[in-house]
Design a protein around this motif. Sequence first.
Motif, PDB file in Angstrom:
ATOM      1  N   LEU A  27      56.146  29.541  33.490  1.00  0.00           N
ATOM      2  CA  LEU A  27      56.240  29.763  34.931  1.00  0.00           C
ATOM      3  C   LEU A  27      57.695  29.794  35.387  1.00  0.00           C
ATOM      4  O   LEU A  27      58.082  30.629  36.201  1.00  0.00           O
ATOM      5  CB  LEU A  27      55.468  28.688  35.701  1.00  0.00           C
ATOM      6  N   ALA A  39      52.326  31.308  43.949  1.00  0.00           N
ATOM      7  CA  ALA A  39      51.501  30.791  42.862  1.00  0.00           C
ATOM      8  C   ALA A  39      50.456  31.825  42.447  1.00  0.00           C
ATOM      9  O   ALA A  39      50.164  31.989  41.265  1.00  0.00           O
ATOM     10  CB  ALA A  39      50.835  29.478  43.273  1.00  0.00           C
ATOM     11  N   ALA A  43      50.029  33.270  38.826  1.00  0.00           N
ATOM     12  CA  ALA A  43      48.745  33.014  38.171  1.00  0.00           C
ATOM     13  C   ALA A  43      48.206  34.281  37.523  1.00  0.00           C
ATOM     14  O   ALA A  43      47.644  34.237  36.417  1.00  0.00           O
ATOM     15  CB  ALA A  43      47.743  32.447  39.171  1.00  0.00           C
ATOM     16  N   VAL A  53      48.446  26.725  38.731  1.00  0.00           N
ATOM     17  CA  VAL A  53      49.841  27.153  38.803  1.00  0.00           C
ATOM     18  C   VAL A  53      50.565  26.411  39.926  1.00  0.00           C
ATOM     19  O   VAL A  53      51.694  25.956  39.751  1.00  0.00           O
ATOM     20  CB  VAL A  53      49.930  28.688  38.977  1.00  0.00           C
TER      21      VAL A  53
END
Length: 197
Positions: A27, A39, A43, A53
């Motif tokens: 990430l 996010a 994701a 996430v």
Amino acid sequence: MKPKQEPDRITELARLKAFINPLRMQLYRLLYVAGSATASQLAEQVGETPSLVSYHLRKLAEHGFVVEASGQSGDGRERWWNVVSEEGLGFRTSDFVDTPEGAAVAGAVTRGIFDTRIAQYRTYLDERAAWGKEWTDAAFSSEWLVDLTAAEVAEMSDEFEALARSWRERSKTARAAGDTEGREHVALHLYGFPFRP
């Protein structure tokens, strides 16, 4: 919040432990390349749920690696994230080898980073025909075997870093001027380590 202009050097074990989870490293890398993302966007790229996430982004934020981006959400419902340092992060294994736990964590994180890099390169190898002749001719992989002292290896590392930084600055300047034609993200992986045959 404007990103820091210098690399974030990790010297505390608690901060380094944040990257034992390989999803957090993935990430962080995706967010670093994107500049900012939600996010949900991240994701999709990692094949996980936005809630998972979000959890990992909050953990990275607790340790000061990412921060919520201000002024990017159109409707206030989406949380946008940025990395804190636009120069990335790093750590020296020698900062952690004085305890068994520190050595184990540094080893696990280093292996995780290496695994991520290898996966990225394997993806390129699997897809290289789709990049076309210009990119496959430009891409490179090389290995040099030389006899050096530790001080010489450290000097070479500094030279490679300065060279890579100059190319990154050249890229930033070109993008800022609107020169984006033909530009792609390029990964540059360099390793220098001792071995005995």
